[in-house]
Design a protein around this motif. Structure first.
Motif, PDB file in Angstrom:
ATOM      1  N   TRP A 141       0.858  -1.264   0.011  1.00 58.67           N
ATOM      2  CA  TRP A 141      -0.046   0.211  -0.222  1.00 58.67           C
ATOM      3  C   TRP A 141       0.747   1.328  -0.020  1.00 58.67           C
ATOM      4  N   ALA A 142       2.114   1.303   0.593  1.00 60.95           N
ATOM      5  CA  ALA A 142       2.784   2.394   0.408  1.00 60.95           C
ATOM      6  C   ALA A 142       3.281   2.737  -0.914  1.00 60.95           C
ATOM      7  N   PHE A 143       3.494   1.765  -1.734  1.00 61.87           N
ATOM      8  CA  PHE A 143       3.813   2.159  -3.224  1.00 61.87           C
ATOM      9  C   PHE A 143       2.599   2.486  -3.964  1.00 61.87           C
ATOM     10  N   LEU A 144       1.403   2.039  -3.625  1.00 63.57           N
ATOM     11  CA  LEU A 144       0.146   2.308  -4.024  1.00 63.57           C
ATOM     12  C   LEU A 144      -0.237   3.809  -3.765  1.00 63.57           C
ATOM     13  N   TYR A 145       0.138   4.199  -2.570  1.00 62.16           N
ATOM     14  CA  TYR A 145      -0.023   5.569  -2.210  1.00 62.16           C
ATOM     15  C   TYR A 145       0.888   6.462  -3.034  1.00 62.16           C
ATOM     16  N   THR A 146       2.304   5.904  -2.987  1.00 67.04           N
ATOM     17  CA  THR A 146       3.018   6.815  -3.580  1.00 67.04           C
ATOM     18  C   THR A 146       2.611   6.965  -5.466  1.00 67.04           C
ATOM     19  N   LEU A 147       2.047   6.009  -5.692  1.00 70.07           N
ATOM     20  CA  LEU A 147       1.763   6.153  -7.209  1.00 70.07           C
ATOM     21  C   LEU A 147       0.714   7.179  -7.332  1.00 70.07           C
ATOM     22  N   VAL A 148      -0.176   7.141  -6.456  1.00 64.60           N
ATOM     23  CA  VAL A 148      -1.405   8.030  -6.633  1.00 64.60           C
ATOM     24  C   VAL A 148      -0.713   9.469  -6.594  1.00 64.60           C
ATOM     25  N   GLU A 149       0.000   9.881  -5.428  1.00 62.39           N
ATOM     26  CA  GLU A 149       0.543  10.953  -5.318  1.00 62.39           C
ATOM     27  C   GLU A 149       1.661  11.419  -6.282  1.00 62.39           C
ATOM     28  N   LEU A 150       2.177  10.710  -7.155  1.00 68.24           N
ATOM     29  CA  LEU A 150       2.997  10.922  -8.355  1.00 68.24           C
ATOM     30  C   LEU A 150       2.090  11.282  -9.410  1.00 68.24           C
ATOM     31  N   PHE A 151       0.875  10.723  -9.690  1.00 66.46           N
ATOM     32  CA  PHE A 151      -0.040  10.994 -10.704  1.00 66.46           C
ATOM     33  C   PHE A 151      -0.735  12.175 -10.512  1.00 66.46           C
TER      34      PHE A 151
END
Length: 234
Positions: A141-151
């Protein structure tokens, strides 16, 4: 006499399929919390720790060599992309690294889950695997959150705004903390999801965290009761 008893005392370590993975996961979470995401060397160490988790998962894929080598390859791509991002600072490389690592953790959760929830007796290896899955969910989920913030920059509100959101390691360090806080439903409120995708991911993770604990306990108790029933019949 002492030499003869030593192997039996450490049997759960030497025969555990998931022991190395759990040790790597715990080490990653604690060590990265002591490193500064503002330091280039520290960011490289953080990326190396993620790849160490990938390498430590080899025994967890003992049932499928194809899946093991595929996971190692994708983990290598993720590590290479994170290195390239450190040098070039490109958002696309950060996204590629996060997607690859997320895929690796999904594959790990599935591989360990097959062993934990499959048929058989309850032993130390199953318990270690169940704990490892819990840590893996937090990292995924940490990587999923990071992807959301990057996009969609601004999807999360931080106590101190970062100077550059394209530095992947900075986001990962923040979101490892936020992910584990959400998974355990502590909810300190210092990092707040703002966008709809961010809110839905946070709610989904909190639900997964609660359901996982309940399912694991029910499964372990059920297997233990079944195991005792068979022993009584014999």
């Amino acid at each position: 006499m002492i030499l003869a008893r030593a192997p039996q005392t450490n049997r759960w370590l030497t025969h555990s399929r998931h022991g190395e993975l759990l040790l790597a996961l715990v080490s990653l979470i604690f060590i990265q919390s002591c490193l500064s995401a503002e330091n280039v060397v520290h960011r490289v160490v953080i990326n190396g720790l993620f790849f160490l988790v990938v390498l430590s998962a080899i025994r967890s894929f003992s049932g499928s060599k194809l899946r093991m080598w595929a996971t190692m390859f994708i983990g290598g791509l993720a590590y290479a992309a994170s290195w390239a991002n450190e040098m070039a600072g490109m958002k696309g490389l950060a996204v590629a690294s996060d997607v690859c690592f997320a895929f690796v953790f999904v594959s790990l959760i599935h591989a360990v889950g097959v062993n934990v929830f499959g048929e058989g007796s309850v032993d130390a290896d199953r318990i270690i695997g169940a704990v490892s899955i819990y840590f893996l969910i937090g990292l995924l989920w940490a990587f999923l959150y990071t992807l959301v913030e990057l996009f969609e920059p601004g999807s999360f509100s931080f106590p101190v705004q970062e100077e550059s959101l394209t530095q992947n390691a900075r986001l990962i360090s923040d979101f490892i903390y936020f992910s584990n806080v959400t998974l355990t439903t502590l909810g300190y409120g210092d990092v707040v999801p703002m966008s709809r995708p961010a809110k839905m991911l946070a709610v989904l993770q909190a639900m997964v965290g609660q359901l996982y604990v309940a399912i694991v306990i029910a499964r372990m108790v059920g297997m233990q009761v079944s195991q005792r029933g068979v022993s009584f019949k014999n």
